[in-house]
Enzyme design. Structure first.
Site, short mmCIF file in Angstrom:
data_model
loop_
_atom_site.label_atom_id
_atom_site.label_comp_id
_atom_site.label_asym_id
_atom_site.label_seq_id
_atom_site.Cartn_x
_atom_site.Cartn_y
_atom_site.Cartn_z
N ASP A 13 0.82 -1.22 0.00
CA ASP A 13 0.00 0.00 0.00
C ASP A 13 0.84 1.27 0.00
O ASP A 13 0.45 2.30 0.56
CB ASP A 13 -0.97 0.02 1.20
N LYS A 16 2.19 2.15 -5.21
CA LYS A 16 2.84 1.64 -6.42
C LYS A 16 1.98 1.91 -7.66
O LYS A 16 2.50 2.23 -8.71
CB LYS A 16 3.09 0.13 -6.30
N LYS A 18 -0.03 4.35 -8.40
CA LYS A 18 0.10 5.72 -8.92
C LYS A 18 1.42 5.87 -9.67
O LYS A 18 1.48 6.45 -10.75
CB LYS A 18 0.03 6.74 -7.77
N GLY A 40 -4.34 -4.16 -4.37
CA GLY A 40 -5.33 -3.17 -4.75
C GLY A 40 -4.57 -1.91 -5.15
O GLY A 40 -4.13 -1.16 -4.29
N HIS A 41 -4.35 -1.73 -6.43
CA HIS A 41 -3.56 -0.58 -6.90
C HIS A 41 -4.50 0.53 -7.35
O HIS A 41 -5.25 0.37 -8.31
CB HIS A 41 -2.61 -1.02 -8.01
N GLN A 220 2.07 -5.87 -3.19
CA GLN A 220 2.44 -5.93 -1.75
C GLN A 220 3.77 -5.18 -1.54
O GLN A 220 4.11 -4.31 -2.30
CB GLN A 220 2.53 -7.37 -1.24
N LEU A 328 3.54 12.35 1.18
CA LEU A 328 4.22 13.32 2.04
C LEU A 328 3.21 14.35 2.56
O LEU A 328 3.33 14.84 3.69
CB LEU A 328 5.34 14.02 1.24
P1 IMP Z 1 -2.53 -12.80 1.65
O1 IMP Z 1 -1.58 -12.19 0.69
O2 IMP Z 1 -3.98 -12.55 1.31
O3 IMP Z 1 -2.24 -14.24 1.91
O4 IMP Z 1 -2.32 -12.05 3.07
C1 IMP Z 1 -1.13 -12.20 3.83
C2 IMP Z 1 -0.76 -10.89 4.53
O5 IMP Z 1 -0.37 -9.94 3.54
C3 IMP Z 1 -1.90 -10.25 5.31
O6 IMP Z 1 -1.36 -9.59 6.43
C4 IMP Z 1 -2.46 -9.22 4.34
O7 IMP Z 1 -3.10 -8.16 5.00
C5 IMP Z 1 -1.19 -8.77 3.65
N1 IMP Z 1 -1.42 -8.27 2.30
C6 IMP Z 1 -1.67 -9.00 1.20
N2 IMP Z 1 -1.81 -8.21 0.12
C7 IMP Z 1 -1.64 -6.95 0.56
C8 IMP Z 1 -1.63 -5.68 -0.09
O8 IMP Z 1 -1.81 -5.55 -1.31
N3 IMP Z 1 -1.41 -4.60 0.72
C9 IMP Z 1 -1.16 -4.72 2.05
N4 IMP Z 1 -1.14 -5.89 2.69
C10 IMP Z 1 -1.38 -6.99 1.95
#
Ligand code: IMP
Length: 422
Positions: A13, A16, A18, A40-41, A220, A328
């Site tokens: 989060d 990326k 943007k 979720g981009h 991620q 920022l």
């Molecule tokens: P999973 O990827 O759904 O298996 O989740 C594993 C961990 O990664 C959890 O703590 C999620 O909240 C975190 N996570 C997975 N995808 C994202 C992302 O796109 N942004 C932030 N955290 C993520």
């Protein structure tokens, strides 16, 4: 030949989407290399906000090829609906979207298994990511190339559903899944995806031979990396720059530029250690001002100060050539801003990050306290226009990590970006 990589340097989060959207028009191909619809981009322009989960963030740049690599796990249902959404917005994907035939599918039994297993210990996104990567590594996964081959798909699905039902019913007392039902639904998705499926590694090799520019888009962040993150509180793939080679099939020597994306503070979704987490009103302020709610699950994100110890670990893991600093503007209005420069445990200071979850849980952050700024910086288009205190923060990030900050984002829109000459 050149590959540029965009990597999240924190727990995801970082913004990326943007950055990739901004850079996309300078590239011939934008390629996702890992993760799945857990990402979720968010991309914002004018009055439009779009959230992409599987499609690369280059889809809104005309003429740019978008590729989903073998390292991604694809939920066919989610992908078909995302393609439809983007097409309804007027963006044609024919002849410019490419899906690896080697990417693994997320099927209903992956989500069913995730919901009954110990996933809540981690706080996953419940998109079936872990179970799909489990099947990949166990060599029992069904790949996109099989999904689009009706006979192969039916045979594989029958075996897999029977196996998974043994676990779902036997171990968890859950309802059994019906292979024929899944088959009839998913062959429909297969028909819609078929035209995009190809050997994406071959596609990329040819593109590189022709001197094309590739932008590899990570999902991620590297503190969620399966190997280098805070295991078990991680995702099941490799968001680090190293994941580009295995997730796309490009060689490490083709990678020329690695951009680490870091927020001006930290957030984390789900469970796991977070040394600089703020559970006070400042944390609540960052969450509210930064709109820190999951783009995929809507969950509130935990918020805290920028952790330079963790950021330096990411820089070393990934070999960032530059940093892009996002959000920022969210720090505007704070009296003081803190950055963590050391961890303390048992009276001793340590300037190294540890990805041992238990050990990281036990550290206390040591902060440098910096002057805040009152001005709204959303309109700043030049580094010189930033308040001195904001410039000081950027300088401190650079001096601590040794990596130049080349881009600063001061708002969600494309125009709210400062290119820094270094
Ligand atoms: P999973 O990827 O759904 O298996 O989740 C594993 C961990 O990664 C959890 O703590 C999620 O909240 C975190 N996570 C997975 N995808 C994202 C992302 O796109 N942004 C932030 N955290 C993520």
């Amino acid at each position: 030949m050149a590959v540029t990589v965009v990597v999240g340097s924190q727990w995801g989060d970082e913004g990326k989407g943007k950055v990739v959207d901004l850079l996309a028009s300078q590239f011939d191909v934008v390629a996702r290399y890992q993760g799945g619809a857990n990402a979720g981009h968010t991309i914002k322009w004018g009055d439009t906000t779009q959230v992409l989960h599987l499609l690369p963030s280059g889809v809104f740049a005309s003429g740019v090829h978008c590729l989903i690599g073998n390292g991604v796990v694809i939920d066919p249902k989610a992908l078909v609906s995302e393609i439809q959404k983007v097409q309804e917005l007027g963006y044609d994907l024919e002849g410019r979207l490419w899906i690896s035939r080697n990417a693994h599918c997320i099927l209903p039994y992956h989500q069913a298994l995730e919901s009954v297993r110990s996933a809540d210990r981690i706080g996953t996104t419940k998109r079936g990511i872990g179970p799909a990567y489990t099947d990949k590594i166990a060599r029992t996964g069904i790949r996109i190339g099989e999904l689009i081959d009706r006979d192969a798909f039916f045979k594989r699905l029958q075996v897999e559903v029977a196996q998974k039902n043994l676990v779902l019913r036997g171990a968890y007392g859950e309802r059994e899944l019906d292979a024929e039902e899944i088959f009839s639904e998913y062959t429909g998705y297969a028909e819609q995806l078929q035209e995009y499926v190809t050997d994406t590694t071959h596609f990329l090799h040819e593109a590189l031979d022709q001197g094309k520019q590739i932008l590899a888009e990570g999902a991620q962040g590297c503190l969620l990396d399966i190997d280098f993150g805070t295991y078990p509180y991680v995702t099941s793939s490799s968001p680090t720059a190293g994941g580009v080679c295995t997730g796309l099939g490009v060689s490490p020597t083709a990678i020329l530029r690695i951009i680490g994306i870091t927020k001006a503070y930290c957030t984390r979704v789900g469970h796991g250690p977070f040394p600089t987490e703020l559970t006070d009103h400042t944390g609540a302020h960052l969450q509210k001002t930064g709109g820190e709610f999951g783009a995929t699950t809507g969950r509130p994100r935990r918020c805290g100060w920028l952790d330079l110890v963790a950021l330096r670990y990411s820089c070393r893991l990934n070999g960032f050539s530059e940093l892009a600093l996002t959000k920022l503007d969210v720090l505007s209005g704070l009296e003081t801003v803190k950055v963590c420069v050391e961890y303390e445990q048992g009276g001793a200071a340590d300037s190294r990050f540890t990805n041992d979850a238990q050990a990281l849980e036990a550290v206390t952050p040591r902060y440098e306290v910096m002057q805040g700024w009152k001005e709204d910086i959303c309109g700043c288009r030049k580094f010189e226009a930033l308040p001195d205190a904001a410039k000081e923060l950027v300088h401190r990030i650079q001096s601590f990590t040794g990596i130049p900050v080349t881009m600063i984002s001061t708002g969600p829109r494309r125009s709210q970006t400062i290119q820094v000459d270094c």
